[in-house]
Every structure is written in structure tokens, then in C-alpha cells.
Design a protein around this motif. Structure first.
Motif, PDB file in Angstrom:
ATOM      1  N   GLN A 292       0.926  -1.243   0.162  1.00 54.99           N
ATOM      2  CA  GLN A 292       0.000   0.063   0.029  1.00 54.99           C
ATOM      3  C   GLN A 292       0.967   1.175  -0.166  1.00 54.99           C
ATOM      4  OE1 GLN A 292      -2.540  -0.738   3.560  1.00 54.99           O
ATOM      5  NE2 GLN A 292      -4.122  -1.309   2.366  1.00 54.99           N
ATOM      6  N   LYS A 293       1.777   1.059   0.684  1.00 58.71           N
ATOM      7  CA  LYS A 293       2.848   2.381   0.709  1.00 58.71           C
ATOM      8  C   LYS A 293       3.341   2.533  -0.554  1.00 58.71           C
ATOM      9  CE  LYS A 293       4.383   4.257   3.928  1.00 58.71           C
ATOM     10  NZ  LYS A 293       3.944   5.691   4.443  1.00 58.71           N
ATOM     11  N   ALA A 294       3.952   1.692  -1.319  1.00 56.09           N
ATOM     12  CA  ALA A 294       4.493   1.747  -2.481  1.00 56.09           C
ATOM     13  C   ALA A 294       3.537   2.308  -3.633  1.00 56.09           C
ATOM     14  CB  ALA A 294       5.106   0.459  -3.106  1.00 56.09           C
ATOM     15  N   LEU A 295       2.246   1.801  -3.275  1.00 59.98           N
ATOM     16  CA  LEU A 295       0.984   2.105  -4.224  1.00 59.98           C
ATOM     17  C   LEU A 295       0.740   3.497  -4.251  1.00 59.98           C
ATOM     18  CD1 LEU A 295      -0.729   1.048  -6.553  1.00 59.98           C
ATOM     19  CD2 LEU A 295      -2.319   0.176  -4.795  1.00 59.98           C
ATOM     20  N   TRP A 296       0.819   4.041  -3.035  1.00 60.03           N
ATOM     21  CA  TRP A 296       0.490   5.504  -2.741  1.00 60.03           C
ATOM     22  C   TRP A 296       1.576   6.369  -3.491  1.00 60.03           C
ATOM     23  CZ3 TRP A 296      -3.550   7.416  -1.014  1.00 60.03           C
ATOM     24  CH2 TRP A 296      -4.298   6.796  -0.051  1.00 60.03           C
ATOM     25  N   TRP A 297       2.842   5.818  -3.777  1.00 62.98           N
ATOM     26  CA  TRP A 297       3.806   6.747  -4.551  1.00 62.98           C
ATOM     27  C   TRP A 297       3.438   6.813  -5.920  1.00 62.98           C
ATOM     28  CZ3 TRP A 297       8.403   3.558  -2.175  1.00 62.98           C
ATOM     29  CH2 TRP A 297       8.641   3.930  -0.781  1.00 62.98           C
ATOM     30  N   VAL A 298       2.922   5.784  -6.407  1.00 67.81           N
ATOM     31  CA  VAL A 298       2.237   5.533  -7.736  1.00 67.81           C
ATOM     32  C   VAL A 298       1.002   6.478  -7.737  1.00 67.81           C
ATOM     33  CG1 VAL A 298       1.239   4.145  -9.644  1.00 67.81           C
ATOM     34  CG2 VAL A 298       3.026   3.365  -8.176  1.00 67.81           C
ATOM     35  N   ILE A 299       0.269   6.534  -6.881  1.00 71.60           N
ATOM     36  CA  ILE A 299      -0.917   7.334  -6.954  1.00 71.60           C
ATOM     37  C   ILE A 299      -0.802   8.940  -6.997  1.00 71.60           C
ATOM     38  CG2 ILE A 299      -3.017   8.142  -5.502  1.00 71.60           C
ATOM     39  CD1 ILE A 299      -3.326   5.084  -4.573  1.00 71.60           C
ATOM     40  N   ARG A 300       0.379   9.209  -6.225  1.00 69.23           N
ATOM     41  CA  ARG A 300       0.635  10.584  -6.307  1.00 69.23           C
ATOM     42  C   ARG A 300       1.086  11.117  -7.771  1.00 69.23           C
ATOM     43  NH1 ARG A 300      -1.399  12.930  -2.141  1.00 69.23           N
ATOM     44  NH2 ARG A 300      -0.859  12.111  -0.041  1.00 69.23           N
ATOM     45  N   LEU A 301       1.621  10.092  -8.740  1.00 66.91           N
ATOM     46  CA  LEU A 301       1.850  10.410  -9.900  1.00 66.91           C
ATOM     47  C   LEU A 301       0.695  10.566 -11.009  1.00 66.91           C
ATOM     48  CD1 LEU A 301       4.621   7.826 -10.340  1.00 66.91           C
ATOM     49  CD2 LEU A 301       4.823  10.346 -10.030  1.00 66.91           C
ATOM     50  N   ALA A 302      -0.631  10.034 -10.254  1.00 65.69           N
ATOM     51  CA  ALA A 302      -1.950  10.130 -11.192  1.00 65.69           C
ATOM     52  C   ALA A 302      -1.992  11.384 -12.007  1.00 65.69           C
ATOM     53  CB  ALA A 302      -3.133  10.072 -10.105  1.00 65.69           C
ATOM     54  N   PRO A 303      -1.839  12.624 -11.434  1.00 66.83           N
ATOM     55  CA  PRO A 303      -1.823  13.960 -12.497  1.00 66.83           C
ATOM     56  C   PRO A 303      -1.117  14.022 -13.925  1.00 66.83           C
ATOM     57  CG  PRO A 303      -1.586  14.718 -10.065  1.00 66.83           C
ATOM     58  CD  PRO A 303      -1.430  13.327 -10.212  1.00 66.83           C
ATOM     59  N   ILE A 304       0.195  13.418 -13.284  1.00 68.89           N
ATOM     60  CA  ILE A 304       1.013  13.321 -14.626  1.00 68.89           C
ATOM     61  C   ILE A 304       0.554  12.068 -15.466  1.00 68.89           C
ATOM     62  CG2 ILE A 304       3.576  12.661 -15.593  1.00 68.89           C
ATOM     63  CD1 ILE A 304       4.603  13.710 -12.820  1.00 68.89           C
ATOM     64  N   GLY A 305      -0.057  11.013 -14.959  1.00 67.72           N
ATOM     65  CA  GLY A 305      -0.553   9.895 -15.623  1.00 67.72           C
ATOM     66  C   GLY A 305      -1.618  10.229 -16.605  1.00 67.72           C
ATOM     67  N   THR A 306      -2.494  11.100 -15.853  1.00 61.00           N
ATOM     68  CA  THR A 306      -3.902  11.636 -16.569  1.00 61.00           C
ATOM     69  C   THR A 306      -3.348  12.597 -17.812  1.00 61.00           C
ATOM     70  OG1 THR A 306      -4.897  11.933 -14.393  1.00 61.00           O
ATOM     71  CG2 THR A 306      -5.682  13.187 -15.948  1.00 61.00           C
ATOM     72  N   ALA A 307      -2.282  13.093 -17.672  1.00 59.04           N
ATOM     73  CA  ALA A 307      -2.051  13.845 -18.946  1.00 59.04           C
ATOM     74  C   ALA A 307      -1.717  12.998 -20.089  1.00 59.04           C
ATOM     75  CB  ALA A 307      -0.926  14.994 -18.554  1.00 59.04           C
ATOM     76  N   GLY A 308      -0.847  12.028 -19.609  1.00 61.43           N
ATOM     77  CA  GLY A 308      -0.426  10.904 -20.767  1.00 61.43           C
ATOM     78  C   GLY A 308      -1.537  10.112 -21.129  1.00 61.43           C
ATOM     79  N   LEU A 309      -2.377   9.724 -20.076  1.00 61.42           N
ATOM     80  CA  LEU A 309      -3.442   8.618 -20.797  1.00 61.42           C
ATOM     81  C   LEU A 309      -4.426   9.700 -21.658  1.00 61.42           C
ATOM     82  CD1 LEU A 309      -4.106   6.960 -17.596  1.00 61.42           C
ATOM     83  CD2 LEU A 309      -3.230   5.981 -19.740  1.00 61.42           C
TER      84      LEU A 309
END
Length: 436
Positions: free
Chosen positions: A186-203
Motif C-alpha cells: 500500500q505504501k508503494a502504491l501510494w507513491w504511484v497514486i501521487r503520480l496520477a496527475p502526470i499519468g492523467t495527462a499521458g492517458l
């Protein structure tokens, strides 16, 4: 004055919106000006974000299900809670599929599109009842993780969890390790979730670069139907259930659950959103022990968007393209598949398996799936948001009915970002009593 006081913290939802707008602009620019490097960059950014989410899916599902089942030993009348959860999953799925069928029959989404059977092609993978029933049990313990077969992972986790309950104290070292591994994931996944704004732009950028706006025209009615159907469930059915069944303020639910709903819209993954869904469910007053069971269970089986509204509309759409008449029997079969076969979607991005399962049950050409693949990323955002909202809703409804919902926490739940430092459910020792 410290730097933290001088620079205001941008809310996570605002970061998501900014990523969405940036993705649209960059996608339009890359497509209109034919900028190759920008197209590739958007594709890679979006792909890496989804891949990072998927990387944690297999172990996250296994340990979340295992720990959630063993946590039920801390809940009085656990069987009753589990049964109530399953019943409300089925009730909301039936309502959602009825709405999907109703909208499809009213709007005729396949009429006037200009699409023909020749435009479709059969998918490489498909679902069938035989595969669904026999595919639950894995042939070995490694393949489900390497091939990301979530249904088989859930089966193995459930078996391991039940076995741990039967072993009692002897299994405690394994449970302690499982809880620690779950927290680590869960801790590692939180780091990924924090990247969601960047991922949103890409997707979003990738979707516009790949499909453009012309594609939407052919699927305008179908796209509108899916969004309207999901909106009716999300903002119509769910508030009614909260007000009439749970007898709580629906606006407060959306205020508390919004971080999970918005992340689901962007990530298109119920399982990837699961840690956030569990946190918001707990913040809404659902006991931690029950939430740690209901949310992982829902993330792999509760799919009102992907497994109810969407296949109902898609079946009508494809039947009209291929000029196949559907009757009452077929509509009842759609409802049956939506309720019983929803676990086949497995909380991953997309709903192709569920759609092929529905089409094969109805005897409709599987080539129809190819007609919808191009538009699927646009549809999957609202479908997944609806899925996740339902996964948070049912624990609230069941907790309220069983009088274990913390009404003070529910009333004070806010839309503030979920913090990865908030306590998780694992390791809690108190019992949850269910009213007789």
C-alpha cells in the motif's frame, strides 16, 4: 516565513483536473501538428503509469483478500455482514443493468452510426461460462501472478485466508507477515497514486492522439448512453439508497468518497484505486475490520459500470449493428450475466472479458467487440468511477442497516486528500458488534 507557508498546497483534485486539461491540449497539439516525439511521449507516460498500477495488482489483491478474510474473526456475526454485502452487491447490480437496458431500448445506440459488421473483429481473448467456472481454480501457484489472472488470485487468497482461520494461533506468524507485506504494498502504491496527475495527462493525451474527435461522432449516442447510465446510477440510485435505506446524507457520502471516485476516473482500475477506496470508506464511518473485507471483495467483484450498465448497452448496440433481434429472454440473460458473472471483470482496466461473456451467452457475434475497442478508454473512465463509488457505497449501507456505522465520522468526512500516513485496517484488535 517557511517555504511551506509561502507556497499553498494544491489540492489533489485540482492536480488531476490540471493533468486532464494539459493532456487534452497536448493531445490535440500532437495530433493536429503531427508532432511525433510528443505523441510518443504521451503514449509512454500514460503506459508507464498504468503499468505501475498493474505491477502491484497481483500481490495487492492476494494479501488484501487474505488479510480481509482473517480480519473477519474480529467481527461479531461476520457471516451476516458478508451475506448482507453480497445481497446489496446483487441488488445494486440489478438496478444498474435495468437502467442500462432501459436507456438502450429508448435511444437505439446502434442505429444511424454508419458502422457495419465488417468494421468489427473478434477479440484475441474472450470469456465463456466454461472458462469462467473452470478458470477459477489455477493449475499452479505461479501462473496467476505472472498472467495477472485476478480471479484465480482471489481464489487462492480466499483458500489461504480460510485455512489461516482454521489453524488459529498457529497461523499468526503468517498473518503478521501478510499484514506487513500488505502495508508495504500500500505504501508503494501510494507513491504511484501521487503520480496520477502526470499519468492523467499521458492517458488523455494518448486517447486524443490515437482516436481524435472524429471517432466520437460515430459512437456519440452510445458514448452518451454509457455516461448518462453511469451518472443515473452514481448520482441518482446511490443517493436514493443512502437516503432511504441507510438514512444518511448522500452529499456527505460524495464529499468523503470523492478522492477515490476521481482517482478511479483517471486510473481506470478498481484494484489500483482500492487503497484509497478503503481509506475513504473508513473515513465515512465504516468499521475498519468490515471495510478491510468489503472493499477488497468489492474491488474484484462489484462492477456496476463495467459489468452491468456497459454490457447491457453494448449488447443492444451490437445487436442493432448486426441486425439481431433481442427479446425478453435475452434481456433477462443480460441481467443474469451481469449479476453472476461480474467477477470476470476482475477490477482491471477495461471490460472486454465481461462483454464477450455476455455476447457469447446471448449468441451475438463476438466481432462486435472490435467495434467498441476504439472508444473503450473514453467509456472506461466513467465506468470505473461508478464501480468504485458502488464499492464504497455498499459497506456504508450495510453498516448503517446493521447499526455499526459511526455517524459522527460520517458527518465529519471531508473531501481532503487521503494521506498515506493514515492508519490502515490491518492489525486492529477491537471487535465490531452487529445489532441482532
Amino acid at each position: 516565513m517557511s517555504a511551506s507557508k509561502r507556497i499553498p498546497k494544491i489540492p489533489f483534485w485540482a492536480q488531476i483536473v490540471a493533468g486532464l486539461v494539459l493532456g487534452v491540449l497536448l493531445g490535440w497539439l500532437a495530433r493536429s501538428q503531427d508532432i511525433g516525439w510528443l505523441k510518443e511521449t504521451l503514449t509512454q507516460v500514460g503506459g508507464i503509469f498504468v503499468q505501475l498500477l498493474k505491477l502491484a495488482v497481483a500481490p495487492l489483491v492476494f494479501f488484501a483478500i487474505l488479510v480481509s478474510i482473517t480480519n473477519l474473526r474480529k467481527v461479531n456475526n461476520a457471516a451476516r455482514l458478508a451475506a448482507q454485502t453480497l445481497v446489496w452487491f446483487m441488488i445494486t447490480s440489478l438496478i444498474a443493468v435495468a437502467i442500462g437496458l432501459g436507456i438502450g431500448l429508448i435511444t437505439n445506440p446502434g442505429a444511424g452510426t454508419g458502422l457495419t459488421p465488417a468494421d468489427g473483429k473478434a477479440p484475441e481473448s474472450q470469456g465463456s461460462w466454461i472458462d469462467f467456472l473452470t478458470g477459477i481454480v489455477p493449475t499452479d501457484v505461479i501462473t496467476p501472478f505472472t498472467e495477472l489472472n485476478v480471479l484465480q488470485i482471489v481464489f487462492m487468497a480466499a483458500v489461504a485466508g480460510i485455512a489461516a482461520l482454521k489453524l488459529g494461533e498457529k497461523a499468526q506468524p503468517i498473518l503478521n507477515l501478510s499484514e506487513s507485506v500488505l502495508e508495504l504494498l500500500q505504501k508503494a502504491l501510494w507513491w504511484v497514486i501521487r503520480l496520477a496527475p502526470i499519468g492523467t495527462a499521458g492517458l488523455i493525451g494518448k486517447a486524443i492522439v490515437t482516436y481524435g474527435w472524429d471517432l466520437v461522432g460515430k459512437y456519440a449516442t452510445f458514448t452518451a448512453d454509457v455516461y448518462i447510465g453511469c451518472a443515473l446510477v452514481l448520482f441518482g440510485v446511490y443517493p436514493l439508497l443512502l437516503a432511504l435505506v441507510a438514512k444518511v446524507n448522500p452529499l456527505q457520502f460524495f464529499k468523503g468518497a470523492w478522492p477515490a471516485i476521481q482517482l478511479a476516473f483517471v486510473s481506470r482500475s478498481s484494484v489500483g484505486t482500492m487503497p484509497v477506496t478503503q481509506r475513504v470508506t473508513e473515513r465515512l464511518g465504516v468499521p475498519k475490520e468490515y471495510a478491510s473485507f468489503a472493499v477488497p471483495f468489492g474491488a474484484t467483484t462489484k462492477m456496476d459500470g463495467c459489468a452491468a450498465i456497459y454490457p447491457a448497452l453494448a449488447a443492444i448496440f451490437i445487436a442493432q449493428i448486426f441486425d439481431v433481434q433481442l427479446g425478453i429472454k435475452e434481456y433477462l440473460l443480460i441481467a443474469f450475466v451481469s449479476v453472476i458473472g461480474s467477477a470476470a471483470t476482475a477490477g482491471l482496466t477495461g471490460a472486454t472479458v465481461m462483454l464477450t461473456l455476455t455476447l457469447s451467452t446471448l449468441g451475438l457475434p463476438l466481432e462486435g467487440v472490435g467495434l467498441l475497442m476504439a472508444i473503450d478508454p473514453i467509456l472506461d473512465m466513467i465506468r470505473t468511477a461508478t464501480n468504485v463509488a458502488g464499492q464504497a457505497l455498499v459497506p456504508v449501507v450495510v453498516s448503517a442497516r446493521e447499526k455499526i456505522l459511526d455517524l459522527d465520522k460520517y458527518a465529519s468526512a471531508s473531501a481532503s486528500p487521503i494521506d498515506d500516513r493514515e492508519p490502515v485496517a490491518v492489525g486492529a484488535e477491537e471487535k465490531v458488534a452487529v445489532a441482532a
